[in-house]
Scaffold this active site. Structure first.
Site, short mmCIF file in Angstrom:
data_model
loop_
_atom_site.label_atom_id
_atom_site.label_comp_id
_atom_site.label_asym_id
_atom_site.label_seq_id
_atom_site.Cartn_x
_atom_site.Cartn_y
_atom_site.Cartn_z
N LYS A 42 0.84 -1.20 0.00
CA LYS A 42 0.00 0.00 0.00
C LYS A 42 0.88 1.25 0.00
CE LYS A 42 -0.28 -0.46 4.99
NZ LYS A 42 -0.97 -1.21 6.04
N ARG A 140 -10.58 -0.91 14.79
CA ARG A 140 -10.66 -0.18 13.52
C ARG A 140 -11.59 -0.99 12.63
NH1 ARG A 140 -5.07 1.20 10.39
NH2 ARG A 140 -5.18 -1.05 10.12
N TYR A 271 15.36 29.84 10.08
CA TYR A 271 14.16 30.53 10.54
C TYR A 271 14.02 30.49 12.07
CZ TYR A 271 12.26 30.39 5.77
OH TYR A 271 12.05 30.55 4.44
C1 LIG Z 1 -0.20 -2.17 6.60
C2 LIG Z 1 -0.80 -3.42 7.06
C3 LIG Z 1 0.01 -4.56 7.21
C4 LIG Z 1 1.50 -4.56 7.05
O1 LIG Z 1 2.10 -4.08 8.23
P1 LIG Z 1 3.66 -3.98 8.44
O2 LIG Z 1 3.80 -3.57 9.84
O3 LIG Z 1 4.16 -2.93 7.50
O4 LIG Z 1 4.22 -5.32 8.14
C5 LIG Z 1 -0.63 -5.74 7.53
N1 LIG Z 1 -1.98 -5.78 7.71
C6 LIG Z 1 -2.75 -4.70 7.60
C7 LIG Z 1 -4.22 -4.82 7.83
C8 LIG Z 1 -2.20 -3.48 7.28
O5 LIG Z 1 -2.99 -2.40 7.18
#
Ligand SMILES: *Cc1c(COP(=O)(O)O)cnc(C)c1O
Length: 383
Positions: A42, A140, A271
């Site tokens: 993703k 979630r 800054y």
């Molecule tokens: C992003 C995600 C993962 C992968 O997690 P990592 O910690 O990057 O290995 C696995 N399962 C779900 C549902 C996720 O959203």
């Protein structure tokens, strides 16, 4: 002389696809051989580039892919039709048509979703494969683990849906093994209930992400893992969690010295006058800032490699530039010299863990924050 893409770049990341391949093999080797490898790609493969990394993962044996949404999945589908793609987020009604067009697996958490997808599949005279998500404590997505019965009944009578997977997600795998175990137990108990109505031997059962692989339960019915961060060679904190699966960094992040000058003691830098130099200081202005993915909290606390040495950041990070102290370097750097934010330079090394700690962030976010402006350079050779 060979020209490289990065020769003209102000800042770039190098992505070593051979390292990605070795990482996949290492993770595989650490798991029982029947475990399916779901590559989580993703957010543009955590900023590593979806097309390039997913193509390599396909070539080296990923069984399945997981992405956040239908649009990412559509991009991935362009690369090959042979890999099932799981959409991890809850699918929006606006995405339904594309979900069917691209042949994806949705994640279901509610009765309403079961009904909606069953109807849509019926309209298309299809049977849609779905994964059911169980909420075992993440709060979630997923149906709450104590409330699965109605959704199981609905799934059973949904003639146009096929239960192809059941999964859960851990909320504290890197930090709280006890809660992770509780989640595992809740999930296993829920699987027993599901088994009363469904033949799980045909299903993908998965729970583990990178951080929970260490406690992967070999005698459990799990037959797949979802690996994101670890395949990119990064460890959730603390690094030691991954003693047994030593994956290597896939990405390094570089910029250049754009200007070097010396200014007298007592003057502020950048800054907001957050830093005043106590001594006459030679500083280097670097060609990357927060718009490239250098975190704002780097201000006055992070380090950057130049000539293999660590040079401290001076003052506020700005949009396009960053200022470091190079007074103590043996040889003054020159405009065009390489500055490394993540990666190795001679004896020096900065890991994504260290980078993200300075950034008061986490490796996942820091990878995703390396912006479009940063050139991606792919190394594809095998060693
Ligand atoms: C992003 C995600 C993962 C992968 O997690 P990592 O910690 O990057 O290995 C696995 N399962 C779900 C549902 C996720 O959203």
């Amino acid at each position: 002389m060979v020209k490289h893409q990065q020769d003209h770049a102000r800042c770039w990341v190098e992505i070593d696809l051979a390292a990605l391949e070795r990482n996949l093999h290492k993770i595989r080797a650490a798991l029982p051989s029947h475990i399916r490898y779901v590559a989580v790609v993703k957010a543009d493969a955590y900023g590593h580039g979806l097309a390039q990394t997913a193509t390599r993962l396909m070539q080296c044996g990923a069984d399945m892919f997981a992405v956040a949404n239908v649009s990412e999945a559509a991009t991935l589908r362009e690369m090959g039709s042979g890999w099932p793609i799981l959409v991890l987020s809850s699918v929006l009604p606006q995405e339904d048509d594309d979900l069917f067009a691209v042949n994806l697996i949705p994640t279901l958490s509610t009765l309403a979703e079961v009904e909606r997808f069953n109807l849509k599949a019926k309209d298309r005279r299809k049977v849609l494969e779905v994964h059911l998500k169980i909420d075992t404590g993440m709060g979630r997505l997923g149906v709450w683990h104590e409330d699965v019965q109605p959704i199981l009944n609905a799934l059973q009578s949904a003639n146009h849906l096929k239960l192809d997977g059941v999964f859960t997600h851990f909320s504290c795998a890197p930090t709280d093994p006890d809660f992770t175990e509780l989640q595992r137990k809740r999930f296993l108990d829920t699987l027993k209930i599901i088994e009363n109505q469904f033949d799980l031997s045909e299903c993908l059962i998965h729970a583990d992400n990178s951080a929970s692989l260490k406690s992967f339960n070999r005698s459990s019915p799990f037959n797949a893992v979802r690996v994101g961060l670890l395949q990119f060679g990064a460890a959730p904190y603390p690094d030691s969690l991954f003693a047994e699966v030593k994956t290597e960094p896939v990405l390094s992040f570089h910029g250049r010295v754009s200007l070097v000058k010396t200014i007298p003691a007592g003057n502020p830098i950048s800054y907001g006058r957050l830093t005043t130099i106590a001594r006459s200081t030679t500083l280097a202005v670097l060609s990357a800032g927060y718009a490239d993915g250098i975190p704002m909290p780097f201000t006055n606390r992070a380090e950057v490699l130049i000539q293999g040495n660590r040079c401290p950041v001076l003052g506020r990070v700005t949009m396009d530039q960053l200022i470091v102290d190079v007074t103590d370097l043996e040889k003054s750097p020159e405009s065009g010299d390489i500055a490394t934010f993540i990666g190795t330079q001679d004896e020096g090394q900065i890991s994504i863990s260290e980078f993200s700690r300075w950034g008061k962030s986490i490796p996942w976010e820091c990878f995703c924050s390396i912006s479009k402006r940063v050139t991606r350079v792919y190394k594809t050779f095998r060693e």
